[in-house]
Design a protein around this motif. Structure first.
Motif: not given
Lengths: 178, 505
Positions: A20-21, A34, A37-38, A40-41, A79-80, A149-150, A167-168, A170-171, B65, B67, B134
């Motif tokens: 897994p990543l 990541f 994944n960004f 998507k948010f 994406v969409g 992390r970011f 949601k993003l 929050r992370l 991510f 987490n 998605d």
């Protein structure tokens, strides 16, 4: 012995592709995932795209640390309605066409100039150099131990007309904590 | 059911209504609870799926991510829902990513994601629900919910139903107690009327009609029946009165006829007595004068004349015997019996003493196998019966050793004993069994078996009948004859020997 050694080898071979990543994956494979994944948010304004189904461009500026991992991540993804493309522009003038712009560590000394170029454009700027947010970048990768992390600069995102999902947010590691 | 059967109708109706209402309520309650149980299960599964969807939605970023910290925090938010005892998240490859368990609970949380869907296991409902971002599955949510809430809600529902049941039962009891009168009142009224009719024998009573239903028709039919009975009762009463009147009339007539008959009987006996008595005198004269003639004119008469006179004298003697028999017979009807308790052994002994000479002459033997009983009868006349029968038994007998047996058979159930006199004589053919009791009836030539008038059995029969008894004969020609008789009413004996001619021996 031979059997055991062969079994061990097989285990390693199997472990690598399906791992897994997580912390064990190479740092830039994680960052590549990541980056994807960004997308998507984050919400881009409608005028950020040339057409309704125009692809979303993920750009890497400066020397590319990802190798082929970005291409691997976006392989077959959408994406969409949009497809995804990876671009590696050489010129600053081309950066406004990007939707996600990763500024490589090689551009550390020219950060302000690069970011100023896309400051008001709907471009999600991502970097992993110290002071990237201060320079006007939106997301900055950091490492907590072995975990990626970011940090997020919401002001910069709003200035660019991007909406980042709560949601993003929050992370994101709080900037004050750094 | 047996208990119910004997209850008063008014209680019965209430009980039936209560059973019907109660049964319906219990069935409805059970149905509702069952339905509720399945509905609650399905609702709960739906609720859990919704919850899993929300958790999944809130976990997309954490999964994307990597987490785990954030994922755990998301799962921890489930503490607010008391049904949830455990939850976990799995990544896109199905490996356990984050887990949470309610403090104190030890939910079974699998290490890898299972197939999508809810399943009831023991006291828990578990659910795997994919996390989609998605259109792509990026992980799985797993929730463990306690079923306590279902049971809690079912209990609450059951209590509510029980309360409703109780109220409904009370309402039904009140209603049925009030409404049962619609049916029971006319029935009870009818029953009261019927009892009054049977107790007082008053068929003029009528039941009141309250409704136009079947009960009303029953009341109508009952009243109609009473009318008919009343009508028939009246007819019956008048018919009875009429009948009584006619019976009284007939009795009166019969009494008159009987008195007349007795009168004429007595007159007949008197006539026979007087006639035979008066006949004897001229007969005596004829005899005497014939004798005078024979003695005084012996020298003037030839043999033929003498022979004729002797015949005349023999005939007059014979006529005298006949008249004596007639006298004896008619006297029987004229004198009253002297009823007393008599020892028959004594009676028979006296008879045998009188007959001793002739029995010895005939070389006849008379036996009495067992002592005879004491009976209520006329001593002299009963002796006459035995005398005549013994004489007959010896007289009509051609055997070398003449034998006569006297005995009796006990009567059945209170009936008087039946006596018998049995001989081993010539016997009497069946066709003559009635004729032998007729006066002056002889079966044989006048000079055979010692002659006789032929009145003996007639006299015996008359004596027996005056004792209210019966006499009958059994006989086998050539072997002997048995005369049976009773002294007193003996229906059962009479019935037993009603057809003596048919019995063998």
């Amino acid at each position: 012995m031979a059997v055991l050694r062969r079994g061990l080898l097989l285990l390693l071979l199997l472990a690598c592709p399906v791992a897994p990543l997580g912390a064990q994956a190479p740092e830039y494979d994680v960052k590549a995932a990541f980056l994807f994944n960004f997308v998507k948010f984050v919400e881009w304004p409608a005028d950020a795209f040339a057409a309704e189904r125009a692809p979303l461009a993920i750009c890497v500026y400066g020397s590319d640390p990802f190798g082929r991992s970005l291409e691997t991540v976006i392989q077959g993804e959408r994406v969409g309605e949009r497809g995804l493309i990876v671009e590696r522009p050489d010129r600053l003038d081309d950066l406004e066409a990007c939707h996600v712009l990763f500024v490589s560590g090689s551009e550390k000394d020219r950060l302000a100039a690069v970011l100023a170029r896309v400051k008001d454009a709907p471009v999600l700027t991502v970097g992993d150099t110290e002071g990237f947010l201060r320079a006007g970048g939106i997301i900055n990768f950091i490492l907590e131990g072995s975990k990626v992390r970011f940090l997020i600069n919401q002001e910069a995102a709003e200035r660019s007309g991007l909406r980042i999902s709560s949601k993003l947010m929050r992370l994101a590691v709080s900037p004050g904590g750094r | 059911m047996r208990l119910l059967r004997d209850l008063p109708i008014r209680r019965k109706l209430v009980v039936i209504l209560m059973i019907a209402t109660g049964g319906a309520l219990v069935l409805a309650g059970a149905g509702l609870l069952t339905l509720d149980y399945f509905r609650l299960r399905s609702e709960m599964a739906t609720d859990l799926r919704t919850l899993a969807g929300i958790v999944g939605l809130n976990s997309t970023a954490a999964l994307s991510f990597q987490n785990q910290q954030d994922a755990r925090e998301t799962l921890q938010a489930l503490v607010a829902n008391p049904s949830i005892v455990g939850a976990s998240l799995y990544d896109g490859q199905g490996a356990l990513f984050a887990r949470w368990a309610r403090p104190g609970a030890k939910p079974d949380i699998p290490l890898r994601a299972g197939p999508r869907g809810a399943s009831f296991r023991g006291d828990f409902l578990t659910l795997f629900e994919p996390v989609v971002l998605d259109g792509k599955r990026i992980g799985t949510v797993y929730l463990v919910s306690s079923l306590d809430e279902i049971w809690h809600r079912l209990l609450l529902r059951a209590l509510t139903i029980a309360a409703v049941f109780l109220l409904a039962a009370l309402a039904a009891l009140a209603l049925s107690s009030g409404l049962q009168g619609l049916i029971s009142r006319p029935v009870l009224h009818l029953a009261d009327t019927a009892r009054a009719v049977s107790e007082r024998n008053d068929y003029s009573l009528r039941a009141g009609k309250e409704s136009a239903d079947e009960l009303g028709r029953l009341v109508d039919a009952f009243n109609e029946m009473l009318s008919q009975i009343e009508e028939r009762d009246t007819e019956l009463l008048s018919a009875k009165a009429d009948l009584e009147h006619r019976v009284a009339d007939r009795t009166q007539e019969l009494q008159v006829a009987n008195a007349e008959l007795q009168q004429s009987n007595r007159e007949l006996d008197d006539f026979a007595y007087i006639a035979s008595h008066d006949l004897k005198e001229p007969l005596r004269g004829i005899h005497n004068y014939s004798m005078f003639l024979l003695e005084d004119y012996a020298d003037k008469l030839d043999d033929d004349g003498r022979s004729k006179l002797e015949t005349l004298m023999r005939l007059t003697r014979r006529m005298e015997v006949l008249i004596d028999s007639l006298l004896q017979y008619s006297r029987l009807g004229r004198i009253d019996l002297t009823m007393e308790e008599v020892d028959l052994n004594q009676v028979v002994a006296e008879v045998l003493e009188n007959l001793d000479a002739s029995l010895q002459a005939e070389r006849a033997e008379v036996v009495v196998p067992r002592p005879l009983p004491r009976v209520l009868c006329d001593r002299v006349q009963t002796g006459e019966i035995f005398h005549n029968l013994i004489v007959n038994g010896v007289k009509y007998n051609d055997k070398e050793r003449k034998r006569v047996e006297i005995g009796y058979e006990e009567g059945l159930s209170g009936a008087p004993p039946a006596f018998y006199v049995r001989d081993n004589g010539i016997g009497i053919p069946d066709k003559h069994h009635d004729a032998i009791f007729r006066i002056f009836k002889r079966l044989h030539a006048r000079d055979r078996y010692g002659g006789g008038t032929g009145a003996g059995l007639t006299i015996v029969k008359k004596i027996v009948e005056r004792h209210n008894g019966r006499i009958w004969v059994e006989s086998t020609p050539g072997e002997g004859t048995t005369f049976h008789f009773t002294l007193g009413k003996g229906d059962s004996i009479a019935a037993q020997h009603a057809e003596p001619a048919d019995s063998p021996g």
